[in-house]
Design an enzyme around this catalytic site. Structure first.
Site, PDB file in Angstrom:
ATOM      1  N   ARG A 154       0.556  -1.462  -0.217  1.00  0.00           N
ATOM      2  CA  ARG A 154      -0.027  -0.035  -0.334  1.00  0.00           C
ATOM      3  C   ARG A 154       0.635   1.407  -0.016  1.00  0.00           C
ATOM      4  O   ARG A 154       0.588   2.071  -1.131  1.00  0.00           O
ATOM      5  CB  ARG A 154      -0.928  -0.177   0.777  1.00  0.00           C
ATOM      6  CG  ARG A 154      -2.302  -1.198   1.004  1.00  0.00           C
ATOM      7  CD  ARG A 154      -2.832  -1.783  -0.339  1.00  0.00           C
ATOM      8  NE  ARG A 154      -3.783  -2.835  -0.305  1.00  0.00           N
ATOM      9  CZ  ARG A 154      -3.388  -3.783   0.104  1.00  0.00           C
ATOM     10  NH1 ARG A 154      -1.910  -4.264  -1.030  1.00  0.00           N
ATOM     11  NH2 ARG A 154      -4.756  -4.813  -0.474  1.00  0.00           N
TER      12      ARG A 154
ATOM     13  N   GLU B  41       2.470   1.488  -3.590  1.00  0.00           N
ATOM     14  CA  GLU B  41       1.681   1.711  -4.257  1.00  0.00           C
ATOM     15  C   GLU B  41       1.278   3.927  -4.659  1.00  0.00           C
ATOM     16  O   GLU B  41       1.534   4.556  -5.300  1.00  0.00           O
ATOM     17  CB  GLU B  41       0.237   1.433  -4.330  1.00  0.00           C
ATOM     18  CG  GLU B  41      -1.197   1.513  -5.456  1.00  0.00           C
ATOM     19  CD  GLU B  41      -2.452   0.834  -4.301  1.00  0.00           C
ATOM     20  OE1 GLU B  41      -2.431  -0.327  -5.299  1.00  0.00           O
ATOM     21  OE2 GLU B  41      -3.183   1.876  -3.835  1.00  0.00           O
TER      22      GLU B  41
ATOM     23  N   SER C 217      15.552  14.882   2.888  1.00  0.00           N
ATOM     24  CA  SER C 217      16.919  14.360   2.847  1.00  0.00           C
ATOM     25  C   SER C 217      15.984  12.301   3.625  1.00  0.00           C
ATOM     26  O   SER C 217      15.325  13.206   4.870  1.00  0.00           O
ATOM     27  CB  SER C 217      17.700  14.170   4.102  1.00  0.00           C
ATOM     28  OG  SER C 217      18.386  13.722   4.080  1.00  0.00           O
TER      29      SER C 217
END
Lengths: 147, 147, 147, 147, 147, 147, 147, 147, 147, 147
Positions: C88, C91, C114
């Site tokens: 997830r 994604e 960073s």
């Protein structure tokens, strides 16, 4: 012994003995980087270098022969690189090399910087805005042959 | 205009006018490498830089805005690299970086050389054994944060 | 010991002793997330942290040295991720990051957050429509250098 | 119009008109991030949202219908990501997610954070050591069903 | 024990004892499919389920703890799938899912069928033209959140 | 016309005319899913089906011939799938299919469910805990031939 | 025993005993190709076949059960194929299959040749211009179902 | 004209004129399969073949030259193949070729079946259990040279 | 013994005994390259060759049978190649082969150089500008069959 | 003009004029192979070469400049190669290069054959057993630098 076995054992021994690349390099009269490359499996040691390293690191006898062989060079890391230190250089090659190549051809004409007849230098530089790392690659320029 | 369109047009104009990166760099007070990176799409121009480059290269007006945008950085080359000039650097990262990383941690402790707060320098060096290319990367050292 | 061996053994011991990341974190004065990252192999322990963890988890002596080394960071999972929890987030990066990047440049100009000088925070939030997970990343903003 | 055409045109218009995500978000009563996601093609606009955005950005009439469709979600970037801003998050998922997952299961048991019923928040934080970026993901917790 | 070790041992024992998934499912009051998923490593057993399965299959004691852990879900097969049984479903997702998605959005609006809060059912159906297999997936519908 | 051109034009026309898959399916006496598959390019229309669809959607004459050809079936989506609706099914095949295959062989012996002689059914189910989607695949069972 | 173990042991025994596929095939009343496929792990032996092969090849008792299981079919070679014998067939599928498919649809309409209900035949043919190999695939034709 | 342009135009014309591969093959005295391969771009036509095909299909004059060139052979399909007709052959090579190779070496010794000096034959066979497709490959056997 | 085991043991023994490929080649009356290919696993030894090599290298008895088998040819290196020696040839095939193919078709018409009925020759050449390596491939020309 | 445009146009013109690589090579005093490489985009023409080729092939004026640029070398073919002529060489590098490398190191020590300072030669050889193709690569030997 394979070059991979020499690498693994060398790194363990270096760790146990608390040796630095600086010290190993001095022992064979080479830079720390080159010495690390040699033990990681990317160089062909002279007999003297092989014997010195084998003795300092207390490697088995046949490490000498292994260090003197021309090795098949395979990466000692997954690829594409996952370690942030390595990835940043991968990113530089991925993104900026075509621009650098363009400037290089302006200076040198068509050809390449050899990665075989090449040396590497690494320095720590203190700067008002914080510590910086300076790394240089110095390679023979090769022009394409016409025939 | 997209950054890719600015790149393509800039390179064509630079070619037609016979300009060098050296000259373009001088015009904006930056190094040839940085100037090439800017036009290849890997930097954010100040308004002054954008205007100067647009004027010298006779780009359309909206190139100014395009050059001042923070671009999505995509490679301007196939990947893995096929050009021998670029591949040699890819080979260096693939094979030698773990050894270099090891030496770097000896000097700096855990962390990385930033590829953002970084500059690049390229030089031609004449040597008895032939011409050599010298390229250096100078980046801020960043240490991992604990929390 | 390699960092992978430390990870495997630590996780087994933590399991057997019924320890939580919360408890391990408290023992070294760090957050549960950072503590997990350390044992998974993504941090460099101070001598004190290494000794405390080694003692609580009853690891062998040389785990101390291993935990204090700057490790080569490799994923402890297949890639692309197959676990639904991890996928997830993959994604999210795959689909939404360009939109997020666009908003970020509006706030910060060109540069990056960073992933080295960065901390992570994880919370459980109860909501009328059901339990929610809240995760935050807090990293130093780095601007691209001109040269 | 396809969602890709809506995206390209929206971004150009936003640029020409000098609008910010902040302003567009206010116009439809949503956050800047969600508004950017909507125009990048990752959300389904209500009729009101679609009309407002189409009018502010002076998009053609059929953008309204396009914005109201449930789109096939494809990345608007190459993959794996090449842009340093995006790559840093990819690196976080690649390296640190298994450790985070482990801590999350300690808090929640087995399950996942939904990437569908989820919101995102982005903030700029000033800190003595420099500017920092803070990004948070807030998603519904879903437990695996037994059957 | 790792989940992979539990899987391998469970399958061997099930084979030796001539047990069916039907029988194992009945023993824990779950469907044959869910029971198989549990032992293949894709579910978190309750203490009761774990104990029953461990006892029937004569697994070692620590299988109980392993079965109760939230596992990192990795495929127990090569990918893309090479087995013809599995490949046919891969083909269905590859070719027909966009058409199915289109019909689903007509019924439900934008969103997804959860693969977490989901159950699976498998039946054998006799038909004049030969035996047929009927497989169904039943999952919670999730709508995208606006914010 | 290629099948891809038929797909693109059909979807645009369906959108403009506000037709549903339900309605198109009724017009040719087929289910909404099969009708969508046909227009997406994954079926061979009879002359009657081809003419009816061409007429309702006001496609050019040669769409009839195109719809009646046996097409080369290529995905109408990127792969691996990026859309969350589709990915969830990919995840099911990736993770759970070996367990399902195991149960299927218990019922049927060695063989496969055909993805050619197969039908698909999609339903919306209201449940106290919220809306659910129910999808079923019904395919001929094929046994391996001995020779 | 796994199917892979059965394969490895069978091949070693066949070699040691100097048996041919021809002879093994005769022993179970099947063709040499099918017999090889069975031992390589791509078929489900009847009890009689399993017992005969186990006895001739002097395999351990549990090879019988293993040979009678419906196996997960995985390739027994790297992929894409590197062996020249195998690659030539890969090349045929890569280059010529779309043309063959086109001719096949002229003969059969839309559908496929089953690779499940299929037999294979291999012959050596002497020809004035040298020896030739003749290989044939004979599979059931399957038409796509409408629904 | 490129070979790809010849292919696309030929297929369109063949479709419009309602010609079959059977008929085209007869016109040049070759098999339907070879004729299809020629027009798909996988053969070098003689002048007579090129002229006949160009005339029947009413292609432009320079198709003659294009058909007579030795082409760079590239697939006219995505890869790995997605069409079920083609995939089934890919599956055969993936799974069964090592077993077939083993039997072939028993008949022929070490070597390969040439995919250059090779012909292909395709037949429809009626069988009580339904229609079957029979496809044969006939290639010169090549032995490895010693030196 | 597998061919891989023969390779590994042969190379170790050759190293220990200080034998060269030149010497091993002479012992069996073949070139050094062919001899290396044989031991690396890419040839089928005659009984005499197998016995001679097994005896010189003091391999176990069953190496004879292994050397006489037709092997499945798999690379003895990672791929794409990482070793600079090998990569340079990969680069030649990647970049220059289409140009070479074009010139070859001018000389030979459509067809290929066989990599089966082929020999390889390697020489060291001294040149005023430095040492050069000369490598030649000599293979039978095969023309495509018409049918 | 880009190098790709020069390639496409040159090949078309060469075809129309019925010129051979032999003839083009003679016109610039280079070998047919080098001449083909130049026009395919893998060399930097001198002004004289560029003018001669542009004039013979009747290319537009700016082809001269394009031919004189140092090009970014990208393959003019898909990769891995699909054409049988090219694939056979790919197969040679894939399978036999480690053995060749081993023999080369015996002759030369550690290092590589340069693919930059290299020439290529192609010959047709008539042999009692049929026509053969002989191709040779002649490159400078480079030894690794120590530092």
């Amino acid at each position: 012994m394979t070059r991979e076995e020499v690498r693994d054992l060398s790194l363990r021994r270096k760790d146990e003995k608390g040796l630095t690349w600086e010290e190993l390099g001095k022992a064979i009269g080479k830079s720390p980087i080159y010495t690390a490359m040699l033990l990681y499996g990317y160089g062909q040691a002279t007999e003297e270098e092989a014997k010195t390293l084998t003795s300092i690191l207390e490697l088995p006898e046949d490490a000498i022969k292994a260090l003197m062989r021309a090795a098949y060079r395979t990466p000692s890391q997954p690829w594409p690189p996952t370690d942030p230190f390595v990835y940043r250089f991968y990113e530089i090659v991925l993104l900026y090399m075509p621009a650098i190549k363009d400037v290089a051809h302006e200076l040198f004409g068509d050809g390449i910087m050899s990665a075989i007849d090449m040396s590497i230098d690494l320095k720590k530089v203190e700067d008002p805005s914080g510590t910086r790392m300076l790394i240089s690659f110095n390679g023979k320029w090769l022009s394409y042959r016409k025939f």
